[in-house]
Design a protein around this motif. Structure first.
Motif, PDB file in Angstrom:
ATOM      1  N   SER A 167      -8.707   0.222  -8.168  1.00  0.00           N
ATOM      2  CA  SER A 167      -8.354   0.624  -6.773  1.00  0.00           C
ATOM      3  C   SER A 167      -6.809   0.351  -6.298  1.00  0.00           C
ATOM      4  O   SER A 167      -6.259  -0.288  -6.921  1.00  0.00           O
ATOM      5  CB  SER A 167      -9.170  -0.334  -6.056  1.00  0.00           C
ATOM      6  OG  SER A 167     -10.555  -0.409  -6.037  1.00  0.00           O
ATOM      7  N   LYS A 168      -6.395   1.159  -5.120  1.00  0.00           N
ATOM      8  CA  LYS A 168      -5.125   0.974  -4.791  1.00  0.00           C
ATOM      9  C   LYS A 168      -5.165   0.213  -3.396  1.00  0.00           C
ATOM     10  O   LYS A 168      -6.011   0.514  -2.421  1.00  0.00           O
ATOM     11  CB  LYS A 168      -4.978   2.748  -4.272  1.00  0.00           C
ATOM     12  CG  LYS A 168      -4.620   3.480  -5.595  1.00  0.00           C
ATOM     13  CD  LYS A 168      -4.035   4.829  -5.456  1.00  0.00           C
ATOM     14  CE  LYS A 168      -3.945   5.424  -6.569  1.00  0.00           C
ATOM     15  NZ  LYS A 168      -3.364   6.957  -6.457  1.00  0.00           N
ATOM     16  N   VAL A 169      -4.363  -0.701  -3.200  1.00  0.00           N
ATOM     17  CA  VAL A 169      -4.409  -1.779  -2.163  1.00  0.00           C
ATOM     18  C   VAL A 169      -2.876  -1.451  -1.474  1.00  0.00           C
ATOM     19  O   VAL A 169      -1.923  -1.530  -2.230  1.00  0.00           O
ATOM     20  CB  VAL A 169      -4.619  -3.164  -2.651  1.00  0.00           C
ATOM     21  CG1 VAL A 169      -4.432  -4.182  -1.475  1.00  0.00           C
ATOM     22  CG2 VAL A 169      -5.868  -3.364  -3.112  1.00  0.00           C
ATOM     23  N   LEU A 170      -2.772  -1.512  -0.335  1.00  0.00           N
ATOM     24  CA  LEU A 170      -1.699  -1.274   0.506  1.00  0.00           C
ATOM     25  C   LEU A 170      -1.423  -2.459   1.365  1.00  0.00           C
ATOM     26  O   LEU A 170      -2.340  -2.684   2.216  1.00  0.00           O
ATOM     27  CB  LEU A 170      -1.559  -0.036   1.416  1.00  0.00           C
ATOM     28  CG  LEU A 170      -0.303   0.007   2.408  1.00  0.00           C
ATOM     29  CD1 LEU A 170       1.135  -0.037   1.493  1.00  0.00           C
ATOM     30  CD2 LEU A 170      -0.631   1.437   3.075  1.00  0.00           C
ATOM     31  N   SER A 245       0.816   6.522   0.804  1.00  0.00           N
ATOM     32  CA  SER A 245       0.151   5.406  -0.060  1.00  0.00           C
ATOM     33  C   SER A 245      -1.108   5.013   0.953  1.00  0.00           C
ATOM     34  O   SER A 245      -2.148   4.799   0.500  1.00  0.00           O
ATOM     35  CB  SER A 245       1.066   4.222   0.078  1.00  0.00           C
ATOM     36  OG  SER A 245       2.108   4.713  -0.880  1.00  0.00           O
ATOM     37  N   ASP A 248      -4.037   7.244   0.572  1.00  0.00           N
ATOM     38  CA  ASP A 248      -4.694   7.251  -0.878  1.00  0.00           C
ATOM     39  C   ASP A 248      -5.318   5.828  -1.069  1.00  0.00           C
ATOM     40  O   ASP A 248      -6.052   5.547  -2.229  1.00  0.00           O
ATOM     41  CB  ASP A 248      -3.517   7.282  -1.978  1.00  0.00           C
ATOM     42  CG  ASP A 248      -3.301   8.831  -2.146  1.00  0.00           C
ATOM     43  OD1 ASP A 248      -3.705   9.762  -1.726  1.00  0.00           O
ATOM     44  OD2 ASP A 248      -2.162   8.954  -2.856  1.00  0.00           O
ATOM     45  N   ALA A 249      -4.988   4.908  -0.153  1.00  0.00           N
ATOM     46  CA  ALA A 249      -5.403   3.136  -0.238  1.00  0.00           C
ATOM     47  C   ALA A 249      -7.035   3.465  -0.224  1.00  0.00           C
ATOM     48  O   ALA A 249      -7.590   3.848   0.635  1.00  0.00           O
ATOM     49  CB  ALA A 249      -4.731   2.559   0.624  1.00  0.00           C
ATOM     50  N   ASP A 250      -7.388   2.375  -0.992  1.00  0.00           N
ATOM     51  CA  ASP A 250      -9.047   1.849  -0.957  1.00  0.00           C
ATOM     52  C   ASP A 250      -8.963   0.908  -0.024  1.00  0.00           C
ATOM     53  O   ASP A 250     -10.174   0.574   0.804  1.00  0.00           O
ATOM     54  CB  ASP A 250      -9.520   1.747  -2.223  1.00  0.00           C
ATOM     55  CG  ASP A 250      -9.469   2.930  -3.162  1.00  0.00           C
ATOM     56  OD1 ASP A 250      -9.907   3.940  -3.032  1.00  0.00           O
ATOM     57  OD2 ASP A 250      -8.655   2.778  -4.207  1.00  0.00           O
ATOM     58  N   VAL A 252      -6.387  -1.440   2.907  1.00  0.00           N
ATOM     59  CA  VAL A 252      -5.477  -1.914   3.478  1.00  0.00           C
ATOM     60  C   VAL A 252      -5.385  -3.078   4.050  1.00  0.00           C
ATOM     61  O   VAL A 252      -6.429  -3.447   4.852  1.00  0.00           O
ATOM     62  CB  VAL A 252      -5.058  -0.579   4.402  1.00  0.00           C
ATOM     63  CG1 VAL A 252      -3.744  -1.085   5.027  1.00  0.00           C
ATOM     64  CG2 VAL A 252      -4.808   0.528   3.822  1.00  0.00           C
ATOM     65  N   ALA A 279     -12.723   3.872   3.063  1.00  0.00           N
ATOM     66  CA  ALA A 279     -11.571   2.784   2.864  1.00  0.00           C
ATOM     67  C   ALA A 279     -11.764   1.720   3.853  1.00  0.00           C
ATOM     68  O   ALA A 279     -12.595   1.983   4.791  1.00  0.00           O
ATOM     69  CB  ALA A 279     -10.136   3.601   3.119  1.00  0.00           C
TER      70      ALA A 279
END
Length: 366
Positions: A167-170, A245, A248-250, A252, A279
């Protein structure tokens, strides 16, 4: 000198200002400690835990009557102030810049009041800084909450059925909460990105494994260790730099707060519309208006396919650890202010000067 520890009355609050281990340290230093009945029960500290180390457990009225120093976590409220008199010294988070009426009410009692959230951001005061100790836990808990609310897992996982990508985290705001959020998300296996108005945080974020999204901050320097309010030009440039970003984030997590002022809006509804379906946004600044335009305090709002959770996540949810850290901050503060169990009243000393808001009924700081 007698120290009175009051039970928190704020709805949802589970912490207590002094834990048994710190009460013992105060007693060993010669102070008497009075604990209001059941003050620590929501943090898993029993009345008998306090009694076992030499503190006395008393009814609320007795604590007010017999203690000189009265300690809380949240601001003293109207019911508290009915029992406060000019001999009392109050210690809690008062948020004096945004609570002028409270400060006037305290002054009207003739009491003296220190505000723990007014601690200067200097190296000498680090072990007294409640905002840092509590924010650390908030950053950790925000990631755990996000992981629970997401419909994906954090780490890369290779299975017989195929590979699950991480996963992507911002994370917006690389202060104490943001740094802990970065560290926790990385430990769980996420790909982490972070941004902050303070370029000096870039190295800290990257040292924990995050990719830092840089935005030129010329003229946007921080004030006293805190981020200051960004200009419109910086806010526009930050949105442009962070949008890819963000979309695309899963997960935030937003942590940007300015002491005594409304939280800056970092994510507009228009941006939310362009985020991934499913998200999650954890808005830790919700109590001061929120970093996301559509977040609401203590509510989960699902809009445009995005779940927005407005919270302080305040460390109430990990109240045992949070109480112990707050208690250590208080202990260090009392040790700093006193000598031979008497207050030194060094009004020219920076920590004393910044935190002493009301002295014997006179308002010193607005």
């Amino acid at each position: 000198m007698k120290i009175g520890v009051l039970k928190e009355t704020k709805v949802g609050e589970k912490r207590v200002a002094i834990s048994p281990s710190i009460a013992k340290k105060l007693i060993d230093k010669g102070f008497e400690v009075l604990i209001e009945e059941d003050a620590g029960s929501a943090s898993s500290f029993k009345n008998s835990d306090y009694e076992a180390i030499g503190a006395s457990v008393e009814k609320r009225g007795v604590v007010f009557k017999n203690a000189t120093i009265l300690i809380k976590i949240n601001p003293f409220d109207e019911e508290d102030l009915k029992l406060v008199d000019k001999g009392h010294i109050l210690m809690s988070q008062l948020y004096h810049k945004s609570n002028p009426k409270l400060i006037e009410s305290i002054a009207a009692t003739g009491a003296t009041a220190f505000s723990m959230d007014a601690m200067p951001r200097i190296s000498r005061a680090q072990d007294m800084d409640v905002l840092s100790s509590q924010s650390n836990l908030a950053g950790y808990k925000a990631v755990i909450l996000g992981a629970y609310e997401m419909t994906k897992i954090f780490p890369l996982m290779m299975t017989a059925a195929g590979t699950i990508t991480p996963s992507k985290v911002l994370i917006y705001g690389v202060g104490v909460a943001g740094l802990q959020a970065i560290a926790t998300a990385k430990r769980l296996g996420a790909v982490v990105m972070a941004t902050d108005i303070r370029m000096e945080t870039k190295e800290q974020a990257e040292s924990l494994g995050a990719k830092f999204i840089s935005v030129d901050n010329t003229g946007e320097e921080s004030e006293g260790g805190y981020a200051k309010e960004a200009s419109e030009d910086y806010a526009r440039r930050q949105k442009e730099a962070v949008n890819k970003s963000l979309f695309d984030a899963d997960l935030v997590i937003t942590t940007a707060m300015i002491p005594g002022r409304k939280s800056p809006v970092l994510i507009t509804e228009e941006q939310v519309k362009q985020m991934k379906n499913g998200a999650v946004i954890i808005d830790l600044a919700a109590a001061q208006g929120g970093n996301c335009e559509i977040s609401e305090m203590n509510k989960t709002v699902t809009k445009h396919g995005v779940k927005i959770i407005g919270t302080t996540i305040s460390p109430e949810s990990v109240s045992t650890n949070a109480s112990d850290l707050y208690a250590k901050n208080i202990y260090n503060f009392i040790m700093h202010l006193t000598e031979n169990n008497e207050f030194k009243w060094e009004l020219d000393e920076e920590i004393t000067d910044e935190t002493l808001i009301v002295q014997e009924g006179k308002i010193r700081k607005n």
